[in-house]
Design a protein around this motif. Structure first.
Motif, mmCIF file in Angstrom:
data_model
loop_
_atom_site.group_PDB
_atom_site.id
_atom_site.type_symbol
_atom_site.label_atom_id
_atom_site.label_comp_id
_atom_site.label_asym_id
_atom_site.label_seq_id
_atom_site.Cartn_x
_atom_site.Cartn_y
_atom_site.Cartn_z
ATOM 1 N N THR A 150 -8.028 12.866 -3.871
ATOM 2 C CA THR A 150 -7.371 13.839 -2.993
ATOM 3 C C THR A 150 -8.200 14.042 -1.727
ATOM 4 N N ALA A 151 -9.527 14.059 -1.861
ATOM 5 C CA ALA A 151 -10.405 14.162 -0.690
ATOM 6 C C ALA A 151 -10.235 12.935 0.216
ATOM 7 N N GLN A 152 -10.065 11.761 -0.377
ATOM 8 C CA GLN A 152 -9.826 10.558 0.423
ATOM 9 C C GLN A 152 -8.534 10.687 1.233
ATOM 10 N N VAL A 153 -7.498 11.231 0.599
ATOM 11 C CA VAL A 153 -6.214 11.412 1.300
ATOM 12 C C VAL A 153 -6.358 12.474 2.393
ATOM 13 N N ALA A 154 -7.166 13.507 2.165
ATOM 14 C CA ALA A 154 -7.413 14.519 3.200
ATOM 15 C C ALA A 154 -8.032 13.860 4.435
ATOM 16 N N ILE A 155 -8.943 12.924 4.225
ATOM 17 C CA ILE A 155 -9.554 12.191 5.342
ATOM 18 C C ILE A 155 -8.476 11.370 6.062
ATOM 19 N N PHE A 156 -7.645 10.699 5.290
ATOM 20 C CA PHE A 156 -6.565 9.902 5.884
ATOM 21 C C PHE A 156 -5.649 10.776 6.738
ATOM 22 N N GLU A 157 -5.259 11.932 6.195
ATOM 23 C CA GLU A 157 -4.360 12.818 6.937
ATOM 24 C C GLU A 157 -5.018 13.317 8.223
ATOM 25 N N PRO A 204 0.845 -1.200 0.000
ATOM 26 C CA PRO A 204 0.000 0.000 0.000
ATOM 27 C C PRO A 204 0.879 1.249 0.000
ATOM 28 N N PHE A 205 0.419 2.313 -0.683
ATOM 29 C CA PHE A 205 1.209 3.529 -0.704
ATOM 30 C C PHE A 205 0.354 4.757 -0.940
ATOM 31 N N LEU A 206 0.963 5.902 -0.700
ATOM 32 C CA LEU A 206 0.380 7.208 -0.994
ATOM 33 C C LEU A 206 1.076 7.781 -2.211
ATOM 34 N N LEU A 207 0.295 8.416 -3.077
ATOM 35 C CA LEU A 207 0.845 9.075 -4.258
ATOM 36 C C LEU A 207 0.529 10.561 -4.144
ATOM 37 N N TYR A 208 1.545 11.397 -4.298
ATOM 38 C CA TYR A 208 1.372 12.844 -4.329
ATOM 39 C C TYR A 208 1.940 13.347 -5.648
ATOM 40 N N ALA A 209 1.131 14.070 -6.419
ATOM 41 C CA ALA A 209 1.595 14.714 -7.649
ATOM 42 C C ALA A 209 1.607 16.212 -7.385
ATOM 43 N N ARG A 210 2.784 16.838 -7.533
ATOM 44 C CA ARG A 210 2.942 18.260 -7.210
ATOM 45 C C ARG A 210 3.401 19.047 -8.424
ATOM 46 N N ARG A 211 2.789 20.214 -8.560
ATOM 47 C CA ARG A 211 3.238 21.182 -9.554
ATOM 48 C C ARG A 211 2.892 22.556 -8.990
ATOM 49 N N GLY A 212 3.907 23.359 -8.749
ATOM 50 C CA GLY A 212 3.660 24.634 -8.095
ATOM 51 C C GLY A 212 3.074 24.383 -6.720
ATOM 52 N N ARG A 213 2.011 25.119 -6.386
ATOM 53 C CA ARG A 213 1.358 24.933 -5.085
ATOM 54 C C ARG A 213 0.301 23.836 -5.113
ATOM 55 N N MET A 214 -0.036 23.344 -6.294
ATOM 56 C CA MET A 214 -1.109 22.342 -6.411
ATOM 57 C C MET A 214 -0.578 20.941 -6.108
ATOM 58 N N VAL A 215 -1.380 20.177 -5.363
ATOM 59 C CA VAL A 215 -1.046 18.799 -5.015
ATOM 60 C C VAL A 215 -2.284 17.941 -5.238
ATOM 61 N N VAL A 216 -2.121 16.894 -6.017
ATOM 62 C CA VAL A 216 -3.172 15.894 -6.217
ATOM 63 C C VAL A 216 -2.674 14.638 -5.511
ATOM 64 N N ALA A 217 -3.549 13.957 -4.779
ATOM 65 C CA ALA A 217 -3.115 12.802 -3.995
ATOM 66 C C ALA A 217 -4.015 11.596 -4.247
ATOM 67 N N GLN A 218 -3.469 10.423 -3.945
ATOM 68 C CA GLN A 218 -4.223 9.176 -4.114
ATOM 69 C C GLN A 218 -3.636 8.145 -3.168
ATOM 70 N N GLY A 219 -4.489 7.359 -2.553
ATOM 71 C CA GLY A 219 -4.052 6.229 -1.739
ATOM 72 C C GLY A 219 -4.317 4.962 -2.511
ATOM 73 N N VAL A 220 -3.355 4.046 -2.510
ATOM 74 C CA VAL A 220 -3.504 2.812 -3.275
ATOM 75 C C VAL A 220 -3.241 1.633 -2.361
ATOM 76 N N SER A 221 -4.149 0.682 -2.398
ATOM 77 C CA SER A 221 -4.013 -0.545 -1.632
ATOM 78 C C SER A 221 -3.690 -1.656 -2.612
ATOM 79 N N LEU A 222 -2.440 -2.068 -2.657
ATOM 80 C CA LEU A 222 -2.035 -3.103 -3.606
ATOM 81 C C LEU A 222 -2.303 -4.481 -3.041
ATOM 82 N N LEU A 223 -3.312 -5.104 -3.567
ATOM 83 C CA LEU A 223 -3.604 -6.471 -3.162
ATOM 84 C C LEU A 223 -3.242 -7.436 -4.272
ATOM 85 N N SER A 224 -2.992 -6.889 -5.446
ATOM 86 C CA SER A 224 -2.692 -7.687 -6.620
ATOM 87 C C SER A 224 -1.192 -7.905 -6.737
#
Length: 189
Positions: A124-131, A89-109
């Motif tokens: 990104t809203a899901q990651v906000a909840i996680f944080e 499982p991991f967190l993904l953050y994509a950053r450009r300037g001040r903008m950040v898009v996020a995703q949580g991934v649960s690797l079961l495969s």
């Protein structure tokens, strides 16, 4: 001399562990796409607002649950590919300037190649909840939980509005407040 029974036992153990290796730390190729609700400024500096635009030339950082990190960059269409990521499982953050898009991934495969789908306002809203949950209940939530969080429509809207202002939604006060509100409701005693 090794008995036939012992040799067969060793072969069975070897085959078992060799067959299970993809589930225990196998390296894989992952790819996906990062999208935002606003087209970033072009040469003329104008923004185009809509539902789904690529997030080009963003630095993508992947943080594994065990602390490892990998990095790549999205192409002009917001697509990325990264090799050698351990299956976890991991967190993904994509950053450009001040903008950040996020995703949580649960690797079961255990697939050698994995399509991670699209990172966007919802993920990104899901990651906000996680944080928010992590700040309140440090040991109660894990990266693998993120895809199961259901953000409120208000939270997704606040994330979208932060993107439209070209800001980091994970630092937006309204996003944080709504994420904490959801955690209070879900974890209320």
């Amino acid at each position: 001399m090794v008995s036939v029974g012992r040799l067969v036992g060793l072969v069975v153990i070897f085959i078992f562990f060799a067959g299970c290796t993809p589930f225990f730390g196998a390296k894989t190729v992952m790819y996906g796409c990062v999208r935002v609700p606003v087209a970033l400024p072009g040469i003329d500096g104008d923004l185009e607002v809509g539902n789904d635009f690529p997030f080009p030339h963003a630095v993508v950082e992947i943080r594994g649950e065990n602390g490892e990190r990998w990095e790549t960059v999205t192409d002009g269409q917001g697509k990325y590919q990264i090799e050698g990521v351990e299956s976890q499982p991991f967190l993904l953050y994509a950053r450009r300037g001040r903008m950040v898009v996020a995703q949580g991934v649960s690797l079961l495969s255990s697939k050698e190649t994995r399509d991670l789908g699209v990172a966007n306002c919802y993920t990104t809203a899901q990651v906000a909840i996680f944080e928010a949950a992590s700040s309140l209940y440090e040991e109660a939530v894990y990266f693998r939980d993120i895809p199961h969080f259901t953000p409120s429509s208000a939270l997704v809207t606040f994330v979208r509005e932060a993107f439209l202002r070209q800001e980091n939604p994970l630092e937006d006060p309204r996003v944080k407040e709504e994420a904490h509100r959801l955690i209070d409701v879900w974890f209320a005693q």
